[in-house]
Scaffold this motif. Structure first.
Motif, mmCIF file in Angstrom:
data_model
loop_
_atom_site.group_PDB
_atom_site.id
_atom_site.type_symbol
_atom_site.label_atom_id
_atom_site.label_comp_id
_atom_site.label_asym_id
_atom_site.label_seq_id
_atom_site.Cartn_x
_atom_site.Cartn_y
_atom_site.Cartn_z
ATOM 1 N N GLY A 55 -36.559 -5.529 36.306
ATOM 2 C CA GLY A 55 -37.160 -5.495 34.973
ATOM 3 C C GLY A 55 -38.548 -4.898 35.037
ATOM 4 O O GLY A 55 -39.440 -5.451 35.672
ATOM 5 N N ILE A 56 -38.767 -3.739 34.394
ATOM 6 C CA ILE A 56 -40.066 -3.081 34.507
ATOM 7 C C ILE A 56 -40.889 -3.148 33.228
ATOM 8 O O ILE A 56 -42.102 -3.038 33.280
ATOM 9 C CB ILE A 56 -39.938 -1.626 34.993
ATOM 10 N N ALA A 57 -40.258 -3.336 32.063
ATOM 11 C CA ALA A 57 -41.028 -3.420 30.818
ATOM 12 C C ALA A 57 -40.167 -3.983 29.704
ATOM 13 O O ALA A 57 -38.958 -3.762 29.673
ATOM 14 C CB ALA A 57 -41.550 -2.048 30.414
ATOM 15 N N SER A 58 -40.818 -4.712 28.789
ATOM 16 C CA SER A 58 -40.168 -5.212 27.574
ATOM 17 C C SER A 58 -41.132 -5.017 26.417
ATOM 18 O O SER A 58 -42.332 -5.298 26.539
ATOM 19 C CB SER A 58 -39.817 -6.695 27.709
ATOM 20 N N TYR A 59 -40.613 -4.527 25.304
ATOM 21 C CA TYR A 59 -41.410 -4.279 24.110
ATOM 22 C C TYR A 59 -40.733 -4.949 22.928
ATOM 23 O O TYR A 59 -39.527 -4.838 22.756
ATOM 24 C CB TYR A 59 -41.518 -2.774 23.839
ATOM 25 N N SER A 60 -41.512 -5.632 22.096
ATOM 26 C CA SER A 60 -40.993 -6.271 20.889
ATOM 27 C C SER A 60 -41.570 -5.565 19.667
ATOM 28 O O SER A 60 -42.724 -5.121 19.679
ATOM 29 C CB SER A 60 -41.393 -7.743 20.850
ATOM 30 N N PHE A 61 -40.770 -5.485 18.607
ATOM 31 C CA PHE A 61 -41.181 -4.806 17.383
ATOM 32 C C PHE A 61 -41.119 -5.771 16.214
ATOM 33 O O PHE A 61 -40.105 -6.438 16.010
ATOM 34 C CB PHE A 61 -40.282 -3.598 17.095
ATOM 35 N N GLY A 62 -42.188 -5.817 15.439
ATOM 36 C CA GLY A 62 -42.230 -6.650 14.241
ATOM 37 C C GLY A 62 -41.561 -5.958 13.071
ATOM 38 O O GLY A 62 -41.138 -4.802 13.149
ATOM 39 N N ALA A 63 -41.491 -6.653 11.962
ATOM 40 C CA ALA A 63 -40.802 -6.142 10.778
ATOM 41 C C ALA A 63 -41.506 -4.940 10.157
ATOM 42 O O ALA A 63 -40.880 -4.136 9.489
ATOM 43 C CB ALA A 63 -40.665 -7.254 9.749
ATOM 44 N N GLY A 64 -42.793 -4.768 10.368
ATOM 45 C CA GLY A 64 -43.532 -3.680 9.741
ATOM 46 C C GLY A 64 -43.494 -2.358 10.493
ATOM 47 O O GLY A 64 -44.088 -1.382 10.052
ATOM 48 N N ILE A 65 -42.810 -2.295 11.614
ATOM 49 C CA ILE A 65 -42.759 -1.066 12.412
ATOM 50 C C ILE A 65 -41.798 -0.068 11.775
ATOM 51 O O ILE A 65 -40.672 -0.403 11.434
ATOM 52 C CB ILE A 65 -42.313 -1.381 13.859
#
Length: 85
Positions: free
Chosen positions: A31-41
């Protein structure tokens, strides 16, 4: 190695991308990276530079709001440069 992941998504309702996870198959810790996105993206896209010691396959998983997961894979060739004595 520069890496860019883009998820084709309308970013509304169940088609909204909630997260992107990157894995390097030959790394001791894949596992090298994790990104989360909110509703406003408005767009699910990430760019990063990752360090790889050898050629391998990079995996990207996009987790969608409806619970589905999209997957992409790319083979990356790594060459070493410089002088060895």
């Amino acid at each position: 190695v520069p890496v860019t992941v883009f998820v084709h998504s309308t970013m509304t309702g169940g088609d909204r991308c909630r997260a992107i996870h990157l894995f390097a198959t030959n790394n001791p810790t894949p596992g090298i990276a994790s990104y989360s996105f909110g509703a406003g993206i408005a767009r699910a896209e990430v760019s990063a530079r990752v360090r790889l010691a050898e050629g391998q396959t990079l995996l990207a998983y996009a987790v969608m709001a409806d619970g589905s997961v999209r997957r992409a894979a790319a083979r990356v060739a790594v060459t070493t440069g410089g002088c060895l004595t």
